[in-house]
Design an enzyme around this catalytic site. Structure first.
Site, PDB file in Angstrom:
ATOM      1  CB  CYS A 112      35.003  46.054  46.719  1.00 21.44           C
ATOM      2  SG  CYS A 112      34.156  46.776  45.289  1.00 21.44           S
ATOM      3  CB  CYS A 161      30.258  46.147  43.781  1.00 17.56           C
ATOM      4  SG  CYS A 161      29.428  44.697  43.139  1.00 17.56           S
ATOM      5  CB  SER A 162      31.562  41.953  45.282  1.00 17.08           C
ATOM      6  OG  SER A 162      31.176  41.931  43.917  1.00 17.08           O
ATOM      7  CB  CYS A 163      36.239  44.887  42.860  1.00 14.80           C
ATOM      8  SG  CYS A 163      35.130  45.470  41.558  1.00 14.80           S
TER       9      CYS A 163
END
Lengths: 108, 218
Positions: B123, B126-128
């Site tokens: 991702c 971000c951090s999905c």
């Protein structure tokens, strides 16, 4: 110009295979996000937008869940769920209680 | 759940219940600015009945219960059941629900490793991450180095994880979003014919389902 969080394709150092067991406070921040989003008080896009709004320095120096709690707080203020004044006052109370608890622990 | 959190709960129970309040700070003696902020925000939200302390506790327990073994169940079923695999590749969310995995509203996309293709998930923004099937993402997944370089030089990143992908195998990188989460269906290791599904599920490690590693027979 690309925004700071938009780092796909940039050069960077080696990937360090780091991980840690999340601390209770980090799990609570995560739970906050889930609970607020399930109740319609926060959208994932808002969370990310307010993380991005922290600016490059904060983005690089704060830990992941530090960025999240900052962003969640900003969102709640923007939406009028909480005010910065009540948050500030409650933080003072939390810090005072913590200090007296530590003092009590040392005394005993 | 750690014993530490149990202590938190016991601590809670000994208090009077006239006023709602947040769990106490972590007991190591430090309280950072952001930890104080979390406690302040949580206690105010409980006070305003946005959620209860009990709902907070249950939410943490529910997330603690998420781990890569759930994703492993989906992978193992796909390894033993070709029809299920076809359904999983067509609609990952429906396939997860079919075997009783609760994944919420997110759209799950299952991508299959084959002799020709290796898949890697990142991702960049971000951090999905498919947290409902793998648990919370590890730090490296959220790091600048991984997010920046996975899309630019995936083979080099894979080598840093000890995973060498031959040049004749195509590497496909999938950039997740809040609404689309990817899960890699690793290749079934050789020498596992006739293995029970449960035993196979243990071979599908977290890293193999992110694509930084291969499923290995143990």
């Amino acid at each position: 110009m690309r925004s700071h969080h938009d780092m796909g394709g940039l050069e960077a150092g080696p990937v360090e295979p780091t991980e840690h067991d999340y601390a209770p406070w980090e799990k609570r921040v995560d739970a906050l996000m889930m609970l607020l989003s399930a109740r319609g008080h926060l959208k994932v896009d808002e969370l990310r937008r307010n993380v991005e709004a922290l600016g490059p320095d904060a983005y690089d120096t704060m830990s992941y869940y530090e960025r999240w709690i900052s962003s969640i707080t900003a969102t709640l203020i923007q939406r009028g769920v909480l005010t910065s004044d009540e948050i500030g006052r409650r933080m003072s109370k939390v810090e005072a209680e913590h200090a007296s608890e530590i003092a009590g622990r040392r005394a005993s | 759940m750690s014993s530490h959190e149990h202590q938190d709960h016991e601590h809670h129970d000994h208090h009077d219940h006239d006023h709602p309040h947040a769990p106490p700070p972590d007991a190591d003696g430090t309280l950072t600015y952001y930890q104080a902020l979390e406690l302040a925000v949580t206690s105010l939200l409980i006070e305003k009945s946005v959620f209860s302390a009990d709902e907070m506790r249950r939410q943490i327990e529910a997330m603690d219960a998420r781990h890569a073994g759930l994703g492993g169940r989906l992978v193992a079923r796909a390894w033993v059941d070709q029809d299920f695999k076809a359904r999983a590749l067509a609609d990952g969310s429906a396939a997860a629900r079919e075997i009783g995995l609760e994944i919420g509203p997110l759209k799950l996309i299952v991508v299959e490793n084959t002799p020709e293709v290796h898949n890697l998930v990142v991702c960049t923004l971000c951090s999905c991450y498919p947290r409902m099937l793998l648990g919370l993402p590890p730090d490296w997944y959220k790091s600048r180095a991984y997010r920046s370089r996975a899309v630019r030089e995936p083979r080099a990143v894979l080598r840093e994880f000890g995973t060498e992908i031959p040049d004749d195998i195509e590497v496909r990188v999938h950039d997740s979003t809040a609404d689309m989460r990817y899960l890699v269906l690793p290749r079934r290791p050789a020498g596992t014919d006739g293995w029970a599904e449960e035993r196979l599920a243990a071979l599908a490690t977290r890293d193999s389902m992110v694509g930084v590693a291969l499923a290995q027979p143990t």
